[in-house]
Design a protein around this motif. Structure first.
Motif, PDB file in Angstrom:
ATOM      1  N   ALA A  10       0.846  -1.209   0.000  1.00  0.00           N
ATOM      2  CA  ALA A  10       0.000   0.000   0.000  1.00  0.00           C
ATOM      3  C   ALA A  10       0.875   1.250   0.000  1.00  0.00           C
ATOM      4  O   ALA A  10       0.627   2.201  -0.753  1.00  0.00           O
ATOM      5  CB  ALA A  10      -0.905  -0.011   1.233  1.00  0.00           C
ATOM      6  N   ALA A  11       1.935   1.234   0.789  1.00  0.00           N
ATOM      7  CA  ALA A  11       2.829   2.402   0.864  1.00  0.00           C
ATOM      8  C   ALA A  11       3.556   2.600  -0.469  1.00  0.00           C
ATOM      9  O   ALA A  11       3.704   3.740  -0.952  1.00  0.00           O
ATOM     10  CB  ALA A  11       3.836   2.205   1.988  1.00  0.00           C
ATOM     11  N   LYS A  12       3.933   1.505  -1.089  1.00  0.00           N
ATOM     12  CA  LYS A  12       4.637   1.581  -2.389  1.00  0.00           C
ATOM     13  C   LYS A  12       3.697   2.094  -3.472  1.00  0.00           C
ATOM     14  O   LYS A  12       4.106   2.815  -4.376  1.00  0.00           O
ATOM     15  CB  LYS A  12       5.152   0.179  -2.761  1.00  0.00           C
ATOM     16  N   PRO A  51       5.974   4.778  -5.362  1.00  0.00           N
ATOM     17  CA  PRO A  51       6.662   3.604  -5.935  1.00  0.00           C
ATOM     18  C   PRO A  51       8.184   3.637  -5.801  1.00  0.00           C
ATOM     19  O   PRO A  51       8.798   2.580  -5.617  1.00  0.00           O
ATOM     20  CB  PRO A  51       6.243   3.650  -7.411  1.00  0.00           C
ATOM     21  N   ASP A  52       8.810   4.821  -5.810  1.00  0.00           N
ATOM     22  CA  ASP A  52      10.286   4.866  -5.752  1.00  0.00           C
ATOM     23  C   ASP A  52      10.821   4.970  -4.332  1.00  0.00           C
ATOM     24  O   ASP A  52      12.029   5.083  -4.112  1.00  0.00           O
ATOM     25  CB  ASP A  52      10.810   6.092  -6.548  1.00  0.00           C
ATOM     26  N   ALA A  53       9.918   4.933  -3.369  1.00  0.00           N
ATOM     27  CA  ALA A  53      10.362   5.124  -1.977  1.00  0.00           C
ATOM     28  C   ALA A  53      11.326   4.032  -1.547  1.00  0.00           C
ATOM     29  O   ALA A  53      11.228   2.889  -1.992  1.00  0.00           O
ATOM     30  CB  ALA A  53       9.151   5.140  -1.051  1.00  0.00           C
ATOM     31  N   LYS A  54      12.257   4.406  -0.659  1.00  0.00           N
ATOM     32  CA  LYS A  54      13.220   3.454  -0.073  1.00  0.00           C
ATOM     33  C   LYS A  54      12.545   2.831   1.148  1.00  0.00           C
ATOM     34  O   LYS A  54      11.995   3.560   1.981  1.00  0.00           O
ATOM     35  CB  LYS A  54      14.447   4.238   0.409  1.00  0.00           C
ATOM     36  N   VAL A  55      12.582   1.493   1.247  1.00  0.00           N
ATOM     37  CA  VAL A  55      11.956   0.798   2.381  1.00  0.00           C
ATOM     38  C   VAL A  55      13.017   0.522   3.443  1.00  0.00           C
ATOM     39  O   VAL A  55      14.021  -0.148   3.173  1.00  0.00           O
ATOM     40  CB  VAL A  55      11.283  -0.516   1.938  1.00  0.00           C
ATOM     41  N   LEU A  56      12.802   1.099   4.642  1.00  0.00           N
ATOM     42  CA  LEU A  56      13.752   0.950   5.751  1.00  0.00           C
ATOM     43  C   LEU A  56      13.122   0.106   6.854  1.00  0.00           C
ATOM     44  O   LEU A  56      11.990   0.374   7.265  1.00  0.00           O
ATOM     45  CB  LEU A  56      14.118   2.325   6.310  1.00  0.00           C
ATOM     46  N   LEU A  57      13.848  -0.919   7.316  1.00  0.00           N
ATOM     47  CA  LEU A  57      13.349  -1.797   8.383  1.00  0.00           C
ATOM     48  C   LEU A  57      14.100  -1.477   9.670  1.00  0.00           C
ATOM     49  O   LEU A  57      15.334  -1.578   9.713  1.00  0.00           O
ATOM     50  CB  LEU A  57      13.582  -3.260   7.997  1.00  0.00           C
ATOM     51  N   MET A  58      13.394  -1.048  10.721  1.00  0.00           N
ATOM     52  CA  MET A  58      14.024  -0.752  12.006  1.00  0.00           C
ATOM     53  C   MET A  58      14.270  -2.070  12.746  1.00  0.00           C
ATOM     54  O   MET A  58      13.315  -2.807  13.024  1.00  0.00           O
ATOM     55  CB  MET A  58      13.132   0.160  12.855  1.00  0.00           C
TER      56      MET A  58
END
Ligand code: 4FV
Length: 213
Positions: free
Chosen positions: A73-75, A79-86
């Motif tokens: 949903a966030a993408k 669409p070009d966003a960087k996905v960061l996992l804490m």
């Protein structure tokens, strides 16, 4: 820049995102924060988001289905966003990373963990795993706030006259700080270093370089 945050506790962010510079940056449309409640992607009538760990052990693990659905949903929105996992298993967050994230047009999607952590398969859609330090927190929300703050202040135009992102980026890695003083000149017998009162900018810069750490 849009910073989307996937969390089970969106209410935790209000005070941090809607105060001071981060609030001002939103008002000036320099940044947009979007909170995505992972519970909305929960499974079944009880909107289940966690489950028991394969292989046994204490605690619960965040299930893949809600996580992947929330990232999808966030993408869709960016669409070009960087996905960061804490995660404590991630690379230690640095000023260099903050600058890198602030410099890109692409937005950020920050995933906050809870319980024992995530189903590892989420890493297949993650660009970077980030830790804010070698200690274990109850959730990834505080780390996400730290990233949002450190990145937002480097977005061109957010830092007003006091310190331009430009000047910031010139000082080695933007992390080193020199001591600061303001009025009064004397306080409880404590005085301000003479050089700072000299008006001699060359000497002042030298003193600051020599005293930064
Ligand atoms: C953490 C950290 C962190 C681990 C279990 C949340 C917790 C719980 N995240 N840097 N240090 N996360 O401790 O980023 O799910």
């Amino acid at each position: 820049m849009t910073i989307q945050i996937i969390t089970l506790f969106p209410e935790m962010f209000d005070g941090v995102l809607n105060s001071s510079m981060l609030w001002k940056a939103q008002k000036e449309n320099l940044v947009e924060y979007k909170l995505i409640n992972l519970r909305d992607f929960g499974i079944g009538p009880r909107k289940q988001v966690d489950d028991i760990p394969y292989g046994g052990g204490d605690g619960m693990v965040l299930k893949p289905e809600p996580l992947f659905a929330a990232v999808d949903a966030a993408k869709e929105a960016d669409p070009d966003a960087k996905v960061l996992l804490m995660t404590p298993r991630g690379d230690l967050f640095t000023q260099e990373m903050a600058r890198e994230f602030a410099a890109t047009e692409a937005g950020l999607i920050i995933i906050c963990g809870r319980y024992e952590g995530y189903d590892e398969r989420i890493t297949s859609v993650v660009d970077k795993q980030i830790s804010i330090g070698e200690y274990v927190l109850t959730g990834g929300e505080l780390p996400a706030m730290i990233i949002a703050d450190a990145v937002t202040r480097l977005i061109p135009g957010v830092l007003g006259g006091e310190t331009s992102a430009e000047k910031e980026s010139h000082s080695q890695a933007g992390v080193l700080e020199h001591p600061h003083y303001t009025r009064p000149e004397k306080f409880r017998g404590l005085s301000v270093p003479e050089v700072l009162l000299s008006g001699h900018h060359g000497q002042i810069e030298q003193w600051r370089q020599a005293n930064q750490k």
